[in-house]
Design an enzyme around this catalytic site. Sequence first.
Site, PDB file in Angstrom:
ATOM      1  N   GLU A  77      -5.502  -9.201   6.212  1.00  0.00           N
ATOM      2  CA  GLU A  77      -6.495  -8.187   5.850  1.00  0.00           C
ATOM      3  C   GLU A  77      -6.225  -7.644   4.447  1.00  0.00           C
ATOM      4  O   GLU A  77      -7.155  -7.394   3.677  1.00  0.00           O
ATOM      5  CB  GLU A  77      -6.486  -7.062   6.887  1.00  0.00           C
ATOM      6  N   HIS A 114      -7.581 -10.194   2.084  1.00  0.00           N
ATOM      7  CA  HIS A 114      -9.040 -10.109   1.964  1.00  0.00           C
ATOM      8  C   HIS A 114      -9.433  -8.979   1.008  1.00  0.00           C
ATOM      9  O   HIS A 114     -10.342  -9.139   0.177  1.00  0.00           O
ATOM     10  CB  HIS A 114      -9.665  -9.855   3.334  1.00  0.00           C
ATOM     11  N   GLU A 141     -11.117 -18.060   5.036  1.00  0.00           N
ATOM     12  CA  GLU A 141     -10.084 -17.714   6.013  1.00  0.00           C
ATOM     13  C   GLU A 141      -8.795 -18.498   5.771  1.00  0.00           C
ATOM     14  O   GLU A 141      -7.695 -17.973   5.940  1.00  0.00           O
ATOM     15  CB  GLU A 141     -10.606 -17.967   7.437  1.00  0.00           C
TER      16      GLU A 141
END
Length: 330
Positions: free
Chosen positions: A153, A156, A227
């Site tokens: 996360e 990202h 991803e």
Amino acid sequence: MPGMNLDTEHSASRTFERGLVLANFAQAGVLLLAFGALTTAVLWPEFGRGGIAIAAVAAVAIVLLVTRIPPATMMQLYGARPYQAGDLAQFENITSELARRAGLRSPPRLYVVPSMSVSAFSFGSSRSFATAVTEGLLRRLTMREVAALLAREAAHAKRGDLLVLGIADFIARCAQAFYYAGLALAALNILRGVSGSDPVPWASVLLLILAPTLMTALQLALSRTREMDADRAAALLTGDPLGVASAVSRLDASPGKPLEDLIPPVPARKVPLPSMLRFAPPAERRIALLNALQAPPMPPLDIAEGPRISLIGVGPIEMRPRYRWPGVWF
């Protein structure tokens, strides 16, 4: 010379990050243009060129919602509650260290979702974002695996993915709302046919019903490497590729197949993702790439496994994955 090599590496890193940001802006632009074109096509028979103005306003509204709504508000919409420092004290140390390694301004605010699914997601931007983990993740994964998902996360956020993912999520919700509007207008047209009244243009009705399928197909056509790139970045942040691979292997295998999101009706969709831009390649492929990754120079995080969080969690045990209107999330 060593100094020149270091400068070259930093320059290459900055160039790579700029490329990621530009790629995300390009994908966001494609999504907004496609959504605007769909909205214009739906409205054109009734509003003509006015449909273009309405579509433009809708696209701008989506951007404003994604960039202006506080992450805390989005977390409330998903039923997440703020993580309390007393629950799992290591979280603060782990998220702070990951934010430092990623070069983020501040660590994320952590939330817990009362669901037994195994997933994590974030909202916001690289400047300020919030990360949610599900109760199922806390109960089933080790702290090493949880740290790996938190690193994903953070990656990202650092890479600027949250903007384009947020736009994709809102467009997916709008497309689902279009679907229900199309069904209502189809029923209205049938009634108007019985009474002899003029129907709503059937072309517009058909486009509304097909909106989720069209937007899903577009998102699947965009980059699917996001991803896997986040996996690699998480391995570099944690210094633990095998830990990231282990975490990926433990994620829910319930997202199903993309075909399930391409075929109406929307209420029957089984892919529990806000948008298909978040749909990841098969876990086996991701794990193979992580296992082949050489150990990064970053030292592993200092993580204590005992007591295992999978035996504790932070919420009540009687929870199930929940389906929310419109569409499915957790």
